[in-house]
Every structure is written in structure tokens, then in C-alpha cells.
Design a protein around this motif. Structure first.
Motif, PDB file in Angstrom:
ATOM      1  N   LEU A  27       0.732  -1.131   0.040  1.00  0.00           N
ATOM      2  CA  LEU A  27       0.109   0.068   0.093  1.00  0.00           C
ATOM      3  C   LEU A  27       0.925   1.367  -0.027  1.00  0.00           C
ATOM      4  O   LEU A  27       0.501   2.226  -0.732  1.00  0.00           O
ATOM      5  CB  LEU A  27      -0.836  -0.026   1.173  1.00  0.00           C
ATOM      6  N   MET A  28       2.043   1.126   0.749  1.00  0.00           N
ATOM      7  CA  MET A  28       2.982   2.260   0.791  1.00  0.00           C
ATOM      8  C   MET A  28       3.177   2.755  -0.799  1.00  0.00           C
ATOM      9  O   MET A  28       3.418   3.778  -1.211  1.00  0.00           O
ATOM     10  CB  MET A  28       3.990   2.367   1.805  1.00  0.00           C
ATOM     11  N   ILE A  29       3.750   1.468  -1.237  1.00  0.00           N
ATOM     12  CA  ILE A  29       4.637   1.773  -2.661  1.00  0.00           C
ATOM     13  C   ILE A  29       3.297   2.158  -3.497  1.00  0.00           C
ATOM     14  O   ILE A  29       3.805   3.051  -4.459  1.00  0.00           O
ATOM     15  CB  ILE A  29       5.023   0.241  -3.090  1.00  0.00           C
ATOM     16  N   GLY A  36       3.071   9.303  -9.675  1.00  0.00           N
ATOM     17  CA  GLY A  36       3.805   9.182 -11.033  1.00  0.00           C
ATOM     18  C   GLY A  36       5.053   8.104 -10.727  1.00  0.00           C
ATOM     19  O   GLY A  36       5.294   7.535  -9.897  1.00  0.00           O
ATOM     20  N   GLU A  37       5.547   8.125 -12.108  1.00  0.00           N
ATOM     21  CA  GLU A  37       6.596   7.052 -12.254  1.00  0.00           C
ATOM     22  C   GLU A  37       7.620   7.254 -11.498  1.00  0.00           C
ATOM     23  O   GLU A  37       8.161   8.368 -11.316  1.00  0.00           O
ATOM     24  CB  GLU A  37       6.796   7.066 -13.891  1.00  0.00           C
ATOM     25  N   SER A  38       8.393   6.212 -10.898  1.00  0.00           N
ATOM     26  CA  SER A  38       9.671   6.103 -10.215  1.00  0.00           C
ATOM     27  C   SER A  38      10.470   5.266 -10.148  1.00  0.00           C
ATOM     28  O   SER A  38      10.195   3.991 -10.427  1.00  0.00           O
ATOM     29  CB  SER A  38       9.035   6.669  -8.521  1.00  0.00           C
ATOM     30  N   ILE A  43      11.335   5.067  -4.808  1.00  0.00           N
ATOM     31  CA  ILE A  43      10.531   4.276  -3.852  1.00  0.00           C
ATOM     32  C   ILE A  43      11.036   4.106  -2.546  1.00  0.00           C
ATOM     33  O   ILE A  43      10.500   4.222  -1.397  1.00  0.00           O
ATOM     34  CB  ILE A  43       9.873   3.041  -4.472  1.00  0.00           C
ATOM     35  N   ASP A  44      12.056   3.637  -2.718  1.00  0.00           N
ATOM     36  CA  ASP A  44      12.897   3.119  -1.297  1.00  0.00           C
ATOM     37  C   ASP A  44      12.974   4.259  -0.411  1.00  0.00           C
ATOM     38  O   ASP A  44      12.689   4.276   1.086  1.00  0.00           O
ATOM     39  CB  ASP A  44      14.281   2.512  -1.535  1.00  0.00           C
ATOM     40  N   ASN A  45      13.348   5.455  -0.999  1.00  0.00           N
ATOM     41  CA  ASN A  45      13.947   6.775  -0.390  1.00  0.00           C
ATOM     42  C   ASN A  45      12.455   7.224   0.422  1.00  0.00           C
ATOM     43  O   ASN A  45      12.339   7.733   1.598  1.00  0.00           O
ATOM     44  CB  ASN A  45      14.214   7.995  -1.071  1.00  0.00           C
ATOM     45  N   ALA A  46      11.422   7.318  -0.396  1.00  0.00           N
ATOM     46  CA  ALA A  46      10.056   7.711   0.176  1.00  0.00           C
ATOM     47  C   ALA A  46       9.491   6.931   1.020  1.00  0.00           C
ATOM     48  O   ALA A  46       8.936   7.285   2.031  1.00  0.00           O
ATOM     49  CB  ALA A  46       8.860   7.819  -0.981  1.00  0.00           C
ATOM     50  N   THR A  47       9.662   5.713   1.074  1.00  0.00           N
ATOM     51  CA  THR A  47       8.828   4.537   1.952  1.00  0.00           C
ATOM     52  C   THR A  47       9.518   4.050   3.135  1.00  0.00           C
ATOM     53  O   THR A  47       9.165   3.798   4.165  1.00  0.00           O
ATOM     54  CB  THR A  47       8.155   3.434   1.212  1.00  0.00           C
ATOM     55  N   GLY A  48      11.036   3.809   2.961  1.00  0.00           N
ATOM     56  CA  GLY A  48      11.945   3.500   3.885  1.00  0.00           C
ATOM     57  C   GLY A  48      11.788   1.919   4.124  1.00  0.00           C
ATOM     58  O   GLY A  48      12.249   1.407   5.053  1.00  0.00           O
ATOM     59  N   GLY A  50      13.198  -0.727   2.192  1.00  0.00           N
ATOM     60  CA  GLY A  50      14.458  -1.135   2.212  1.00  0.00           C
ATOM     61  C   GLY A  50      14.371  -2.415   1.528  1.00  0.00           C
ATOM     62  O   GLY A  50      13.373  -3.083   1.200  1.00  0.00           O
ATOM     63  N   GLN A  51      15.784  -3.092   1.231  1.00  0.00           N
ATOM     64  CA  GLN A  51      16.102  -4.264   0.234  1.00  0.00           C
ATOM     65  C   GLN A  51      15.878  -4.991   1.329  1.00  0.00           C
ATOM     66  O   GLN A  51      16.673  -5.100   2.307  1.00  0.00           O
ATOM     67  CB  GLN A  51      17.174  -4.147  -0.303  1.00  0.00           C
ATOM     68  N   PRO A  52      15.679  -6.392   1.108  1.00  0.00           N
ATOM     69  CA  PRO A  52      15.190  -6.965  -0.052  1.00  0.00           C
ATOM     70  C   PRO A  52      13.685  -6.990  -0.080  1.00  0.00           C
ATOM     71  O   PRO A  52      13.073  -7.335  -1.098  1.00  0.00           O
ATOM     72  CB  PRO A  52      15.504  -8.548  -0.062  1.00  0.00           C
ATOM     73  N   ALA A  53      13.035  -6.406   1.011  1.00  0.00           N
ATOM     74  CA  ALA A  53      11.463  -6.239   1.076  1.00  0.00           C
ATOM     75  C   ALA A  53      10.939  -5.520   0.080  1.00  0.00           C
ATOM     76  O   ALA A  53       9.800  -5.869  -0.844  1.00  0.00           O
ATOM     77  CB  ALA A  53      11.160  -5.782   2.366  1.00  0.00           C
ATOM     78  N   LEU A  54      11.623  -4.567  -0.292  1.00  0.00           N
ATOM     79  CA  LEU A  54      11.168  -3.762  -1.513  1.00  0.00           C
ATOM     80  C   LEU A  54      10.937  -4.484  -2.753  1.00  0.00           C
ATOM     81  O   LEU A  54       9.940  -4.401  -3.451  1.00  0.00           O
ATOM     82  CB  LEU A  54      11.896  -2.317  -1.598  1.00  0.00           C
ATOM     83  N   SER A  55      11.974  -5.109  -3.151  1.00  0.00           N
ATOM     84  CA  SER A  55      12.020  -5.912  -4.261  1.00  0.00           C
ATOM     85  C   SER A  55      11.065  -7.029  -4.431  1.00  0.00           C
ATOM     86  O   SER A  55      10.377  -7.345  -5.179  1.00  0.00           O
ATOM     87  CB  SER A  55      13.448  -6.570  -4.394  1.00  0.00           C
ATOM     88  N   GLN A  56      10.683  -7.636  -3.289  1.00  0.00           N
ATOM     89  CA  GLN A  56       9.814  -8.515  -3.138  1.00  0.00           C
ATOM     90  C   GLN A  56       8.436  -8.409  -3.103  1.00  0.00           C
ATOM     91  O   GLN A  56       7.662  -8.640  -3.900  1.00  0.00           O
ATOM     92  CB  GLN A  56       9.646  -9.498  -1.608  1.00  0.00           C
ATOM     93  N   GLN A  57       8.141  -7.113  -2.724  1.00  0.00           N
ATOM     94  CA  GLN A  57       6.698  -6.315  -2.599  1.00  0.00           C
ATOM     95  C   GLN A  57       6.628  -5.736  -4.226  1.00  0.00           C
ATOM     96  O   GLN A  57       5.624  -5.906  -4.750  1.00  0.00           O
ATOM     97  CB  GLN A  57       6.542  -5.302  -1.864  1.00  0.00           C
TER      98      GLN A  57
END
Length: 132
Positions: A27-29, A36-38, A43-48, A50-57
């Protein structure tokens, strides 16, 4: 249009789609991408997240066809897949506030394409009225 109570198959599909949205990091992503496109780093900087959770989501959102990607050199850009995804995110943001604003809810629920059609129809009518 068939209502969900009339079709178990439709209700099942809707339930599966809602499961994709029903994860806080996703939902945060999606909320961020509604702007808009990012890139992944944006996305990581805005949501915090972090990897690898961001890649998985992001992978889960791609598989569900809620986001789409494009590659520019080594950068991968993400954006919401379509107006339906944007409408879902915008509507959820308005509905799930502690005190939803009815005007914002209405604005989120009416697709931009419909608003554009209404504006152009009004402009045409006004133009016709000026001629008379």
C-alpha cells in the motif's frame, strides 16, 4: 454489470485482488506511485521499506499486474499499471482516513476520463450557445 453477490466467481476474483492490496508495504508503494513513475531508489527513499523487502513487494505487484515497469539503461522505472489501479489506490486513501472527506471520495471515484468528457461536452454546449 453483475454485482458481487450474484457471482461466486467474481467474488473470488475480487477477493484475490484485494489480498494483493492488503499488505502495508504494498500500500505504501502504491500510494507513492500514484504520484507518478519512479525508480526503485525513489520508492525506497520515500517509503523506507529497504531491500530485499522492497524487491519482493514490487515483484508481487508486477505479478498481480498492478504496476508496470520500463527499463532505461540500468534503471528500472515503476508506475501504476492503469487507471483501475490508480482508482483503487486513490479511493482507498480517501475511504480509509479517520474522517473521510465526501468531496475527495467523489473526486477519487470519478475517473479522469469521465471528467474530461463532461468538460468537453459542457464546452461544446457553451460554444453552441454563443453562436445562437
Amino acid at each position: 454489470m453483475t454485482a458481487l453477490f450474484e457471482s461466486r466467481e467474481m467474488a473470488d476474483r475480487a477477493s484475490e485482488k484485494l489480498k494483493v492490496y492488503a499488505q502495508p508495504q504494498r500500500l505504501m508503494i502504491l500510494s507513492f506511485l500514484a504520484g507518478g513513475e519512479s525508480t526503485v531508489s525513489d520508492i525506497d527513499n520515500a517509503t523506507g521499506i529497504g531491500q530485499p523487502a522492497l524487491s519482493q513487494q514490487l515483484a508481487a505487484l508486477r505479478r498481480a499486474e498492478i504496476v508496470k515497469t520500463r527499463r532505461d539503461g540500468k534503471q528500472i522505472w515503476y508506475e501504476l499499471a492503469d487507471d483501475t489501479a490508480r482508482l483503487c489506490v486513490n479511493t482507498m486513501e480517501v475511504i480509509l482516513k479517520d474522517e473521510p472527506d465526501k468531496q475527495q471520495l467523489l473526486a477519487a471515484a470519478i475517473p479522469n476520463a469521465l471528467l474530461k468528457k463532461r468538460k468537453s461536452a459542457t464546452a461544446g454546449t457553451a460554444g453552441f450557445a454563443k453562436i445562437l
